[in-house]
Design an enzyme around this catalytic site. Structure first.
Site, mmCIF file in Angstrom:
data_model
loop_
_atom_site.group_PDB
_atom_site.id
_atom_site.type_symbol
_atom_site.label_atom_id
_atom_site.label_comp_id
_atom_site.label_asym_id
_atom_site.label_seq_id
_atom_site.Cartn_x
_atom_site.Cartn_y
_atom_site.Cartn_z
ATOM 1 N N GLU A 69 7.041 -3.200 5.337
ATOM 2 C CA GLU A 69 5.721 -3.404 4.726
ATOM 3 C C GLU A 69 5.705 -3.197 3.216
ATOM 4 O O GLU A 69 4.907 -3.811 2.530
ATOM 5 C CB GLU A 69 4.622 -2.594 5.430
ATOM 6 C CG GLU A 69 4.664 -1.118 5.253
ATOM 7 C CD GLU A 69 3.554 -0.402 6.004
ATOM 8 O OE1 GLU A 69 2.465 -0.948 6.148
ATOM 9 O OE2 GLU A 69 3.792 0.735 6.431
ATOM 10 N N ASN A 123 -18.523 -7.234 3.619
ATOM 11 C CA ASN A 123 -17.250 -6.850 4.237
ATOM 12 C C ASN A 123 -17.381 -7.136 5.728
ATOM 13 O O ASN A 123 -18.266 -6.586 6.378
ATOM 14 C CB ASN A 123 -17.012 -5.347 3.985
ATOM 15 C CG ASN A 123 -15.901 -4.787 4.843
ATOM 16 O OD1 ASN A 123 -14.966 -5.497 5.192
ATOM 17 N ND2 ASN A 123 -15.995 -3.508 5.177
ATOM 18 N N GLY A 124 -16.529 -8.014 6.255
ATOM 19 C CA GLY A 124 -16.611 -8.328 7.687
ATOM 20 C C GLY A 124 -16.455 -9.818 7.911
ATOM 21 O O GLY A 124 -16.000 -10.550 7.018
ATOM 22 N N ARG A 172 -8.610 -1.263 0.607
ATOM 23 C CA ARG A 172 -9.230 -2.076 1.652
ATOM 24 C C ARG A 172 -8.964 -3.569 1.473
ATOM 25 O O ARG A 172 -9.311 -4.377 2.337
ATOM 26 C CB ARG A 172 -10.748 -1.849 1.664
ATOM 27 C CG ARG A 172 -11.151 -0.398 1.813
ATOM 28 C CD ARG A 172 -12.662 -0.254 1.792
ATOM 29 N NE ARG A 172 -13.235 -0.941 2.928
ATOM 30 C CZ ARG A 172 -13.349 -0.425 4.142
ATOM 31 N NH1 ARG A 172 -12.934 0.797 4.360
ATOM 32 N NH2 ARG A 172 -13.875 -1.109 5.118
ATOM 33 N N LYS A 228 -5.455 -1.310 3.782
ATOM 34 C CA LYS A 228 -5.351 0.005 4.421
ATOM 35 C C LYS A 228 -6.161 0.063 5.709
ATOM 36 O O LYS A 228 -5.787 0.695 6.675
ATOM 37 C CB LYS A 228 -5.846 1.057 3.428
ATOM 38 C CG LYS A 228 -5.696 2.495 3.893
ATOM 39 C CD LYS A 228 -4.262 2.916 3.842
ATOM 40 C CE LYS A 228 -4.040 4.305 4.384
ATOM 41 N NZ LYS A 228 -2.643 4.456 4.827
ATOM 42 N N TRP A 287 -10.278 -8.814 0.752
ATOM 43 C CA TRP A 287 -9.107 -9.165 1.555
ATOM 44 C C TRP A 287 -9.530 -10.413 2.317
ATOM 45 O O TRP A 287 -10.367 -10.345 3.208
ATOM 46 C CB TRP A 287 -8.761 -8.027 2.521
ATOM 47 C CG TRP A 287 -7.490 -8.233 3.270
ATOM 48 C CD1 TRP A 287 -6.236 -7.902 2.842
ATOM 49 C CD2 TRP A 287 -7.334 -8.792 4.582
ATOM 50 N NE1 TRP A 287 -5.313 -8.224 3.809
ATOM 51 C CE2 TRP A 287 -5.951 -8.777 4.882
ATOM 52 C CE3 TRP A 287 -8.211 -9.313 5.535
ATOM 53 C CZ2 TRP A 287 -5.433 -9.254 6.084
ATOM 54 C CZ3 TRP A 287 -7.704 -9.786 6.730
ATOM 55 C CH2 TRP A 287 -6.322 -9.753 6.988
ATOM 56 N N LYS A 326 7.945 0.929 7.855
ATOM 57 C CA LYS A 326 7.802 1.383 6.461
ATOM 58 C C LYS A 326 8.584 0.483 5.527
ATOM 59 O O LYS A 326 8.108 0.079 4.479
ATOM 60 C CB LYS A 326 8.315 2.816 6.278
ATOM 61 C CG LYS A 326 7.499 3.940 6.807
ATOM 62 C CD LYS A 326 6.177 4.185 6.127
ATOM 63 C CE LYS A 326 5.119 3.276 6.683
ATOM 64 N NZ LYS A 326 4.294 3.724 7.739
ATOM 65 N N GLU A 339 8.880 3.225 13.366
ATOM 66 C CA GLU A 339 8.106 3.573 12.175
ATOM 67 C C GLU A 339 8.957 3.400 10.905
ATOM 68 O O GLU A 339 8.470 2.909 9.883
ATOM 69 C CB GLU A 339 7.584 5.012 12.320
ATOM 70 C CG GLU A 339 6.848 5.584 11.136
ATOM 71 C CD GLU A 339 5.576 4.832 10.746
ATOM 72 O OE1 GLU A 339 5.136 3.941 11.483
ATOM 73 O OE2 GLU A 339 5.048 5.125 9.658
ATOM 74 N N CYS A 381 -12.046 -5.489 2.949
ATOM 75 C CA CYS A 381 -12.822 -5.579 1.727
ATOM 76 C C CYS A 381 -13.537 -4.253 1.420
ATOM 77 O O CYS A 381 -13.838 -3.482 2.325
ATOM 78 C CB CYS A 381 -13.907 -6.671 1.751
ATOM 79 S SG CYS A 381 -13.299 -8.260 2.278
ATOM 80 N N HIS A 395 21.754 -5.063 24.289
ATOM 81 C CA HIS A 395 21.100 -6.166 24.994
ATOM 82 C C HIS A 395 20.621 -7.256 24.032
ATOM 83 O O HIS A 395 19.695 -7.994 24.357
ATOM 84 C CB HIS A 395 19.941 -5.625 25.837
ATOM 85 C CG HIS A 395 20.395 -4.630 26.851
ATOM 86 N ND1 HIS A 395 20.976 -4.987 28.041
ATOM 87 C CD2 HIS A 395 20.419 -3.282 26.812
ATOM 88 C CE1 HIS A 395 21.307 -3.897 28.712
ATOM 89 N NE2 HIS A 395 20.979 -2.849 27.981
#
Ligand code: M6R
Length: 618
Positions: A498, A102-103, A27, A613, A76, A495, A491, A2, A514
């Site tokens: 997401e 926020n939290g 955020r 983010k 968020w 990318k 990575e 947030c 395997h």
């Protein structure tokens, strides 16, 4: 997560708060809201959706936008689904107090039950509404001012918070506080105005002076008055440090690019130079890094280095493992911060812990640092955001100078983290004598070529775009790499998933046999890193194995390669470099590829669904 933005001063607060919230949408962006105080009344506007949706609500209603005090929020969701009611700000039962948060308040349920027994009712499912009513209850019971009530209420709370609170019965102040979630206060000229925000980007065009509240601190912000900061627990007054900000407005704008992610991909040559400038001095044959120089004995005497991080930063940490072991011959373990912190890990004072984080606010990484410190380890931070919680919590550190990264998908943070880790590994190798002077020198010369090589590599954009067009409808993808390029495979897959929501997995190329090989058929695109260094022949064999099962091969190869070219369906060439630096180049085509696929699929590139983010909740 947030974002919080607020203003108290002499200007119209609405545009400041709303533009600030837009800058903080990285955020969280599932709902947004603002409370404006016009000198008589509070006006609340809030909605599910983005800040632009909030603007639609307020568009025609000018009275909702008028006033010189405002607090806003972009959310968020943690407690309660994203809907209008759960959006912030939240009022107290009397309607006098209003809060953005926020939290997470972990013990909100217990407090809520207690408040219900005292006659409080709740409209939302949020922990935030519980907190504002707790503040109201304390204020009534103690018959105290808002600042005191907030302070006392926070002593009853377990969890993390950055909050801003306004009280209409005392409408000349905003009270802010933090524990575990960041909050900065922008200080205007002669204290005539103050800005409140989760980071300094919302007020950068108004003031370059800011106070970063520390954990456990509360500030009472009054127009025309000095800010009073005190410790929540023991009520001690603090001499708040006013810092000069380096951030510029240009850095946080798109600068002509369609998306922040594309801008940030293209910024990598500059970001890498900024990261090694002044540190890597090839002519003098040295690397200067104060955080390492001042603590050299800790690194040289360490039994091992433990790297803790999350997401992309964890991938950079894996590259770090190869770098440190290869060059400096120091054993390394790379840990997901979230696993490390809950695993009762064995840590001693002979361990050096390196915490990597772009935002410097990731809750699990922060908790892992605290745990390592409590066990006596020396903790070194590699962060991008100056003054962030992780930067301040670690014993020493080195900043990546990537500049603000706004796109949720990390790009330049990854390559600049690898740059810092390369510098540290080389520096330690030189100090230990595990690399010869000539080899050290050669690495420095080669590193200097990387920014120019990335610049050139970015010219393949159209080629990568044409590959993206072929595979944009794939349902599943595999990314394979070995050695230094195994983390790049991870990575690359991250990318893609997401921002395009296509399922993708990264694997060490040899592991394919395997299990994942069972997935391969003519519909499966497989991205393979097959540069000419390291285990080239082995990777070529892996490519042959894919070919025999009709998989589609998109290979990243070194310029001039002929072998893989003959087998692969598509190749992307990268310039020649040292094996240790190949991740800095091989990752670029994957960033571009994911970007183009997401754009072609019409996805929200900079703000993908469900993500934020800065992950400040565990
Ligand atoms: O700010 P941090 O580097 O600590 O963030 C860690 C992860 O949340 C982050 O890297 C995430 O995985 C990115 N969205 C990946 O692109």
């Amino acid at each position: 997560m947030c974002g919080i933005a607020g203003y108290i001063g002499y200007r119209e607060a609405y545009p400041i708060v709303v533009n600030g919230l837009k800058r903080l949408e990285y955020r969280g962006y599932d709902s947004a809201g603002i409370m404006m105080y016009d000198g008589k009344k509070m006006h609340l506007s809030k909605t599910k959706g983005k800040v632009s949706d909030l603007e639609l609500i307020t568009e025609k209603e000018t009275e909702r936008k008028h006033g010189t005090i405002g607090i806003g929020h972009t959310r968020w969701a943690t407690h309660g689904v994203p809907n209008d009611t759960n959006s912030h700000p939240h009022f107290s039962q009397s309607g006098d107090l209003v809060l953005v948060h926020n939290g997470i308040i972990e013990n909100y349920d217990t407090i809520k039950k207690e408040l219900i027994s005292r006659g409080y009712t709740f409209k939302s499912d949020t922990d935030t509404e519980v907190l504002i009513n707790l503040i109201e209850e304390v204020k009534k019971k103690e018959n105290c001012k808002l600042g005191k009530a907030v302070q006392l209420a926070l002593t009853q709370v377990v969890g993390a918070y950055a909050i801003a609170v306004f009280d209409i019965t005392k409408p000349n102040e905003i009270v802010v506080a933090r524990l575990g979630s960041p909050i900065a206060i922008g200080v205007g000229k002669d204290n005539k105005e103050f800005f409140i925000a989760s980071d300094t980007s919302p007020f950068i065009e108004f003031t370059k002076k800011a106070i970063y509240l520390e954990d456990g601190e509360l500030a009472i912000i009054k127009k025309d008055k000095e800010i009073k900061v005190r410790q929540i627990k023991d009520d001690k007054l603090i001499n708040a440090d006013i810092q000069k900000l380096q951030l510029s407005l240009e850095q946080i704008e798109k600068g002509g690019y369609e998306h922040f992610m594309l801008k940030e991909i293209h910024e990598q040559p500059r970001a890498i130079v900024d990261t090694y400038r002044g540190r890597m001095l090839p002519d003098e044959g040295v690397i200067k890094m104060a955080g390492i120089d001042d603590n050299m004995s800790k690194f040289l005497n360490a039994d091992r280095i433990i790297i803790v991080a999350c997401g992309t930063s964890w991938h950079a940490g894996l590259v770090g493992e190869y770098l440190f072991e290869d060059m400096a011959r120091i054993p390394v373990e790379v840990e997901y911060a979230s696993e490390f912190r809950y695993r009762n890990p064995i840590i001693t004072s002979k361990d050096v812990v390196i915490a990597i984080s772009q935002s410097g606010e990731t809750a699990d990484t922060l908790a892992a640092i605290k745990l390592a410190k409590s066990k006596g380890a020396f903790v070194f931070g590699v962060c991008n955001v100056v003054g962030s919680s992780i930067a301040r919590e670690t014993h020493a550190g080195a900043y990546t100078h990537a500049g603000p990264e706004i796109g949720v998908a990390s790009t330049k943070a990854f390559t600049t983290q690898i740059t810092v880790l390369s510098l540290i590994a080389l520096k330690l190798a030189k100090e230990k004598g595990s690399l010869s002077t000539s080899a050290f020198q050669a690495y420095l010369q080669t590193m200097q070529l990387i920014p120019g090589q990335i610049e050139k590599l970015l010219e393949i954009d159209e080629h990568v775009k044409s590959i993206a067009a072929v595979y944009k409808n794939a349902k599943n993808c595999l990314y394979l790499g070995r050695g230094y390029n195994f983390p790049v495979a991870l990575e690359g897959a991250l990318k893609l998933k997401e921002i395009s929501y296509i399922h993708a997995e990264g694997y060490p190329a040899a592991e394919m046999k395997h299990g994942p090989i069972a997935l391969i058929d003519e519909n499966m695109p497989i991205f393979v890193i097959a540069t000419n260094k390291g285990h080239y022949e082995k990777v070529v064999s892996n490519i042959q194995e894919i070919k025999s099962r009709s998989g589609k091969i998109i290979a990243v190869v070194t310029e001039g390669d002929t072998t893989v070219k003959e087998i692969a369906d598509h190749v992307i060439e990268i310039p020649e470099t040292e094996e240790a630096f190949t991740p800095l180049l091989t990752t670029i085509p994957f960033q571009l590829l994911s970007y183009h696929i997401a754009v072609m699929l019409d996805k929200n590139v900079d703000q993908p669904r469900n993500l934020a983010k800065s992950v400040t909740v565990e």
